[in-house]
Design a protein around this motif. Structure first.
Motif, PDB file in Angstrom:
ATOM      1  N   SER A  31      11.250  10.794  -6.660  1.00  0.00           N
ATOM      2  CA  SER A  31      11.437   9.384  -7.039  1.00  0.00           C
ATOM      3  C   SER A  31      12.129   8.595  -5.944  1.00  0.00           C
ATOM      4  CB  SER A  31      12.236   9.303  -8.329  1.00  0.00           C
ATOM      5  OG  SER A  31      13.538   9.862  -8.149  1.00  0.00           O
ATOM      6  N   LEU A  32      12.874   9.281  -5.086  1.00  0.00           N
ATOM      7  CA  LEU A  32      13.553   8.591  -4.000  1.00  0.00           C
ATOM      8  C   LEU A  32      12.565   7.898  -3.074  1.00  0.00           C
ATOM      9  CD1 LEU A  32      16.373  11.150  -3.073  1.00  0.00           C
ATOM     10  CD2 LEU A  32      16.547   9.067  -4.447  1.00  0.00           C
ATOM     11  N   GLU A  33      11.406   8.519  -2.865  1.00  0.00           N
ATOM     12  CA  GLU A  33      10.391   7.908  -2.014  1.00  0.00           C
ATOM     13  C   GLU A  33       9.867   6.617  -2.636  1.00  0.00           C
ATOM     14  OE1 GLU A  33       5.996   9.069  -0.162  1.00  0.00           O
ATOM     15  OE2 GLU A  33       7.417  10.656  -0.735  1.00  0.00           O
ATOM     16  N   VAL A  34       9.676   6.618  -3.958  1.00  0.00           N
ATOM     17  CA  VAL A  34       9.220   5.413  -4.651  1.00  0.00           C
ATOM     18  C   VAL A  34      10.283   4.319  -4.586  1.00  0.00           C
ATOM     19  CG1 VAL A  34       8.480   4.466  -6.862  1.00  0.00           C
ATOM     20  CG2 VAL A  34       7.762   6.757  -6.181  1.00  0.00           C
ATOM     21  N   LEU A  35      11.528   4.702  -4.822  1.00  0.00           N
ATOM     22  CA  LEU A  35      12.615   3.712  -4.788  1.00  0.00           C
ATOM     23  C   LEU A  35      12.777   3.102  -3.405  1.00  0.00           C
ATOM     24  CD1 LEU A  35      15.270   5.616  -6.956  1.00  0.00           C
ATOM     25  CD2 LEU A  35      13.718   3.788  -7.671  1.00  0.00           C
ATOM     26  N   ASP A  36      12.643   3.918  -2.401  1.00  0.00           N
ATOM     27  CA  ASP A  36      12.748   3.405  -1.035  1.00  0.00           C
ATOM     28  C   ASP A  36      11.600   2.449  -0.719  1.00  0.00           C
ATOM     29  OD1 ASP A  36      14.041   3.544   1.671  1.00  0.00           O
ATOM     30  OD2 ASP A  36      12.036   4.270   2.201  1.00  0.00           O
ATOM     31  N   ALA A  37      10.405   2.750  -1.200  1.00  0.00           N
ATOM     32  CA  ALA A  37       9.256   1.875  -0.974  1.00  0.00           C
ATOM     33  C   ALA A  37       9.440   0.543  -1.706  1.00  0.00           C
ATOM     34  CB  ALA A  37       7.974   2.564  -1.448  1.00  0.00           C
TER      35      ALA A  37
ATOM     36  N   GLU B 112       0.837  -1.199   0.000  1.00  0.00           N
ATOM     37  CA  GLU B 112       0.000   0.000   0.000  1.00  0.00           C
ATOM     38  C   GLU B 112       0.870   1.246   0.000  1.00  0.00           C
ATOM     39  OE1 GLU B 112      -3.515   2.064  -0.240  1.00  0.00           O
ATOM     40  OE2 GLU B 112      -3.139  -0.100  -0.433  1.00  0.00           O
ATOM     41  N   ARG B 113       1.976   1.211   0.726  1.00  0.00           N
ATOM     42  CA  ARG B 113       2.890   2.353   0.761  1.00  0.00           C
ATOM     43  C   ARG B 113       3.473   2.628  -0.623  1.00  0.00           C
ATOM     44  NH1 ARG B 113       8.995   2.270   3.252  1.00  0.00           N
ATOM     45  NH2 ARG B 113       9.587   4.370   2.565  1.00  0.00           N
ATOM     46  N   LEU B 114       3.874   1.538  -1.335  1.00  0.00           N
ATOM     47  CA  LEU B 114       4.436   1.715  -2.677  1.00  0.00           C
ATOM     48  C   LEU B 114       3.381   2.292  -3.619  1.00  0.00           C
ATOM     49  CD1 LEU B 114       6.638   1.329  -4.787  1.00  0.00           C
ATOM     50  CD2 LEU B 114       5.879  -1.040  -5.061  1.00  0.00           C
ATOM     51  N   LYS B 115       2.154   1.829  -3.497  1.00  0.00           N
ATOM     52  CA  LYS B 115       1.093   2.352  -4.357  1.00  0.00           C
ATOM     53  C   LYS B 115       0.884   3.851  -4.118  1.00  0.00           C
ATOM     54  CE  LYS B 115      -2.537  -0.167  -4.669  1.00  0.00           C
ATOM     55  NZ  LYS B 115      -3.845  -0.822  -4.332  1.00  0.00           N
ATOM     56  N   LEU B 116       0.872   4.257  -2.848  1.00  0.00           N
ATOM     57  CA  LEU B 116       0.694   5.672  -2.526  1.00  0.00           C
ATOM     58  C   LEU B 116       1.890   6.506  -2.970  1.00  0.00           C
ATOM     59  CD1 LEU B 116      -0.832   5.344   1.062  1.00  0.00           C
ATOM     60  CD2 LEU B 116      -2.030   5.909  -1.071  1.00  0.00           C
ATOM     61  N   ALA B 117       3.092   5.931  -2.822  1.00  0.00           N
ATOM     62  CA  ALA B 117       4.287   6.672  -3.231  1.00  0.00           C
ATOM     63  C   ALA B 117       4.295   6.896  -4.742  1.00  0.00           C
ATOM     64  CB  ALA B 117       5.544   5.915  -2.801  1.00  0.00           C
ATOM     65  N   GLU B 118       3.878   5.884  -5.495  1.00  0.00           N
ATOM     66  CA  GLU B 118       3.826   6.043  -6.950  1.00  0.00           C
ATOM     67  C   GLU B 118       2.797   7.096  -7.344  1.00  0.00           C
ATOM     68  OE1 GLU B 118       3.004   2.070  -8.149  1.00  0.00           O
ATOM     69  OE2 GLU B 118       5.131   1.499  -8.329  1.00  0.00           O
ATOM     70  N   GLN B 119       1.646   7.130  -6.645  1.00  0.00           N
ATOM     71  CA  GLN B 119       0.633   8.159  -6.932  1.00  0.00           C
ATOM     72  C   GLN B 119       1.166   9.548  -6.611  1.00  0.00           C
ATOM     73  OE1 GLN B 119      -2.801   6.992  -4.685  1.00  0.00           O
ATOM     74  NE2 GLN B 119      -3.348   5.289  -6.088  1.00  0.00           N
ATOM     75  N   ARG B 120       1.852   9.681  -5.489  1.00  0.00           N
ATOM     76  CA  ARG B 120       2.417  10.972  -5.098  1.00  0.00           C
ATOM     77  C   ARG B 120       3.488  11.420  -6.096  1.00  0.00           C
ATOM     78  NH1 ARG B 120       2.380  12.853   0.116  1.00  0.00           N
ATOM     79  NH2 ARG B 120       4.669  13.093   0.089  1.00  0.00           N
ATOM     80  N   TYR B 121       4.257  10.457  -6.580  1.00  0.00           N
ATOM     81  CA  TYR B 121       5.315  10.809  -7.551  1.00  0.00           C
ATOM     82  C   TYR B 121       4.713  11.251  -8.882  1.00  0.00           C
ATOM     83  CZ  TYR B 121       9.231  10.183 -10.764  1.00  0.00           C
ATOM     84  OH  TYR B 121      10.195  10.375 -11.729  1.00  0.00           O
ATOM     85  N   GLN B 122       3.664  10.542  -9.300  1.00  0.00           N
ATOM     86  CA  GLN B 122       3.014  10.910 -10.557  1.00  0.00           C
ATOM     87  C   GLN B 122       2.337  12.274 -10.476  1.00  0.00           C
ATOM     88  OE1 GLN B 122       0.400   7.663 -11.322  1.00  0.00           O
ATOM     89  NE2 GLN B 122       2.055   6.208 -11.835  1.00  0.00           N
ATOM     90  N   ASN B 123       1.864  12.638  -9.294  1.00  0.00           N
ATOM     91  CA  ASN B 123       1.211  13.940  -9.100  1.00  0.00           C
ATOM     92  C   ASN B 123       2.204  15.033  -8.766  1.00  0.00           C
ATOM     93  OD1 ASN B 123      -1.332  12.805  -9.573  1.00  0.00           O
ATOM     94  ND2 ASN B 123      -1.601  12.285  -7.391  1.00  0.00           N
TER      95      ASN B 123
END
Length: 475
Positions: free
Chosen positions: A430-436, A414-425
């Motif tokens: 991208s560091l947050e997505v990579l860390d997730a 769920e964290r990765l899904k939210l991080a990808e949404q935040r990155y797309q918006n």
């Protein structure tokens, strides 16, 4: 032709040897179990009965996955350690039969013939003489009258050693079943982790290609590109390490089974193993009857106890009989004519007078070995108690650990899904997505390890409680 008769005075002596023998071995008493009266944790027996499983159930009722059952069957047939244990039983049985033969008289048939020429100078008639002699008979060679139980004590010691070897084979049987199960589960866990690493690598390579395209058009920085590259190479390194570990685990499993692993059902996932985890622990005293290694230790203790009797009997007189009954003649044709019967009877009494302390030292040696056997027996009980206690103590904690780790994986996804949404918006980098992504991969690997730990704990408890030797399937 005259009938062969055994001298009548030998019969009472033989009867005395059988009926009046006594034993100087100490009265055997099983040592008290040096453990607590109850385990730190107990298993509800009623819950186990509901599942139709008891401590006496066969291994097929514990390990229900078809491929695992096929591996165990093959190992029980081809494993060299189990084969060597079976051969040691044959060795111990032969040794026992050798010692047991001394309890009964050893009779042998004899036949001999001779021709000899005497010198003329020594002959009273001044002429050489050629003489012949023929003899047949039945001999009893040095049969010991076991008045003080020396031979019987040695026989009891050999029997106990044979029974200990049989129990040792059962212990190897249970250990082999458990080791095959654990090796198979380890290989399956590595296979799942390898598959997870392969899927993760494919996903990260796709992400890296996208990052490369973004970098080429100036939509992302070189830092983002290098971070994605690091994730790809990390996944590739993990995949290579897991492939190596799985190949080694497969080789270890092949060695245990003792033959190539072909012609078996397809493997199942860890979650589909269906290994029974709820086993009746009972009381610590139950281990004395369940575990073959403890029973083997008690048989060795009985053997050491009987050896003391043999050592004590060495201080007393030893009476043996040598006898013969037959026929002798100077002519082969007259070997069984009247007047040719012969017999001999030679009793012998040996009384130890001075042996420079040999008998006393031998008695001390047997007593020390008996004390060692007691210590080994008590240690085997303590080790068994610890194994069961450890498995019971770990079971609840492992179940909780596996459930918690499953929740961690769900949360990381769920964290990765939210991080990808935040990155797309454009809200997060991208560091947050990579860390997730890194955290999710680590959590998924840990979940596989937790599931493996839960299954191996059930296997450990199966072995610690004495396993099941039956092969009849429950269904």
């Amino acid at each position: 032709m005259s009938k062969l008769r055994i001298p009548s005075f030998t019969l009472p002596l033989l009867a005395a040897a059988v009926l009046s023998a006594c034993s100087l071995a100490p009265v055997y008493q099983r040592p008290d179990a040096p453990v607590a009266a109850a385990y730190p944790a107990a298993v509800p027996v009623e819950a186990v009965r509901t599942a139709g499983v008891t401590a006496d159930s066969g291994w097929r009722e514990f390990f229900r996955e078809p491929r695992l059952q096929g591996l165990i069957v093959a190992a029980l047939e081809h494993n060299r350690d189990l084969r060597a244990a079976a051969l040691r039983i044959e060795e111990a049985r032969a040794q026992y039969n050798i010692v047991a033969a001394d309890l009964l008289p050893n009779l042998a048939g004899t036949a001999s013939g001779s021709r000899a020429r005497s010198a003329a100078a020594t002959s009273p008639t001044g002429a050489s003489v050629v003489g012949s002699g023929y003899q047949v008979g039945l001999t009893l060679a040095a049969f010991e009258l076991d008045f003080f139980g020396r031979v019987r004590s040695l026989n009891e010691a050999a029997l106990a050693q044979y029974l200990a070897t049989e129990e040792a084979r059962r212990a190897v049987h249970i250990s082999l079943v458990a080791e095959v199960a654990k090796a198979y589960l380890s290989e399956r866990a590595l296979a799942e982790q390898e598959d997870l690493a392969r899927r993760t690598l494919a996903s990260r390579e796709s992400a890296y290609k996208l990052s490369q395209q973004r970098f080429e058009v100036g939509a992302s920085s070189a830092l983002d590109l290098r971070q994605n590259e690091i994730l790809v190479q990390s996944a590739r390194a993990s995949l290579a390490a897991l492939a190596r570990q799985r190949a080694q685990a497969f080789n270890a499993l092949t060695l245990l089974v003792g033959k190539p692993l072909d012609g078996l059902p397809a493997p199942g996932a860890l979650a589909a193993q269906g290994i029974v985890a709820d086993l009746p622990a009972g009381l610590p005293s139950d281990l004395l009857a369940r575990r073959p290694d403890i029973r083997a230790g008690e048989q060795r203790l009985r053997a050491a106890n009987a050896s003391i009797g043999a050592a004590r009997a060495a201080f007393f007189p030893r009476i043996s009989l040598t006898a013969g009954l037959g026929s002798a003649s100077s002519e082969l044709s007259g070997l069984f004519d009247a007047g040719t019967r012969t017999w001999s009877f030679v009793p012998q009494l040996v009384l130890p007078i001075f042996d420079a302390g040999r008998n006393q030292a031998n008695l001390t040696l047997t007593q020390v070995r008996n004390n060692i056997a007691v210590a080994d027996y008590e240690k085997s009980i303590q080790a068994a108690f610890r194994e069961v206690s450890d498995a019971l103590a770990a079971r609840g904690a492992i179940d909780e650990q596996a459930d918690a780790q499953a929740r961690v994986v769900d949360a990381q996804r769920e964290r990765l899904k939210l991080a990808e949404q935040r990155y797309q918006n454009g809200v997060a980098s991208s560091l947050e997505v990579l860390d997730a992504q890194r955290e999710l991969f680590s959590a998924e690997q840990s979940l596989v390890q937790a599931r493996l730990l839960r299954l191996t704990n059930a296997v450990d408890l199966y072995r610690a409680l004495g396993g099941g030797l039956k092969e009849t399937a429950a269904g």
